[in-house]
Scaffold this active site. Structure first.
Site, PDB file in Angstrom:
ATOM      1  N   GLU A  16       2.570  -9.175  12.685  1.00 37.78           N
ATOM      2  CA  GLU A  16       1.530  -9.515  13.653  1.00 37.78           C
ATOM      3  C   GLU A  16       1.102 -10.970  13.487  1.00 37.78           C
ATOM      4  OE1 GLU A  16       0.241  -5.459  12.007  1.00 37.78           O
ATOM      5  OE2 GLU A  16       1.840  -6.885  11.670  1.00 37.78           O
ATOM      6  N   ARG A  40       0.801  -1.223   0.000  1.00 39.54           N
ATOM      7  CA  ARG A  40       0.000   0.000   0.000  1.00 39.54           C
ATOM      8  C   ARG A  40       0.834   1.274   0.000  1.00 39.54           C
ATOM      9  NH1 ARG A  40      -2.646  -3.218   3.700  1.00 39.54           N
ATOM     10  NH2 ARG A  40      -4.335  -4.384   2.770  1.00 39.54           N
TER      11      ARG A  40
END
Length: 175
Positions: free
Chosen positions: A99, A62
């Protein structure tokens, strides 16, 4: 202007796994007025903060959507930091924790010269693993990292603490 951006960020509970609230910027990117506002705000911030900058470095993937229009506005180049195996030629790579597991980032070895000033851009900072890895790669190339810049910061995950002394800026913050 920030409210207009915040209104175009959607939340998806339990994605990509249970207990995670995913912040999606797709509606913001889809709206040309909101996307222009985002680019305006980032440009204003960078121009006001850094009189001399050589490159915007965007993180896969992104950061590739936000970085090039920002670099164009600033009249400077864009350098991609990619997932491992996507760049030709000699590269520097780093492995890091996400994560949800592990990943590797790469940059072309000649992407920046020692002492060149860069701002690293991504859409979101969560636990800080990807951004920290990006900083480590750029330090190996002896770039001067002026700032890490994101659209969204998830404050509760304290990712900015992993950046140590590197300046950090976010437009939108969520707990």
């Amino acid at each position: 202007r920030l409210r207009a951006l915040r209104d175009r960020v959607r939340a998806f509970p339990d994605f990509p796994e249970p207990g995670v609230l995913f912040r999606d910027i797709s509606p913001l990117l889809k709206d040309p007025v909101a996307f222009r506002t985002l680019t305006d705000l980032l440009e204003d911030h960078v121009r006001a903060s850094f009189p001399q900058i050589d490159f915007i470095v965007g993180l896969d993937s992104r950061g590739f959507l936000i970085g090039p229009p920002l670099a164009q506005r600033l009249g400077i180049g864009f350098v991609p930091l990619r997932k491992k195996g996507k760049l030709p030629g000699a590269t520097e790579s780093i492995s890091y924790s996400l994560e949800y597991g592990k990943a590797e980032l790469e940059i072309q070895s000649d992407a920046v010269e020692p002492g060149q000033k860069v701002v690293i851009v991504d859409d979101l900072l969560a636990t800080g693993g990807t951004m920290r890895a990006a900083c480590e790669l750029l330090k190996r190339l002896k770039a001067e990292i002026l700032e890490c810049l994101v659209v969204i910061e998830l404050k509760a995950l304290k990712g900015s603490e992993k950046l140590n002394s590197i300046p950090f800026y976010s437009l939108l913050q969520y707990d």
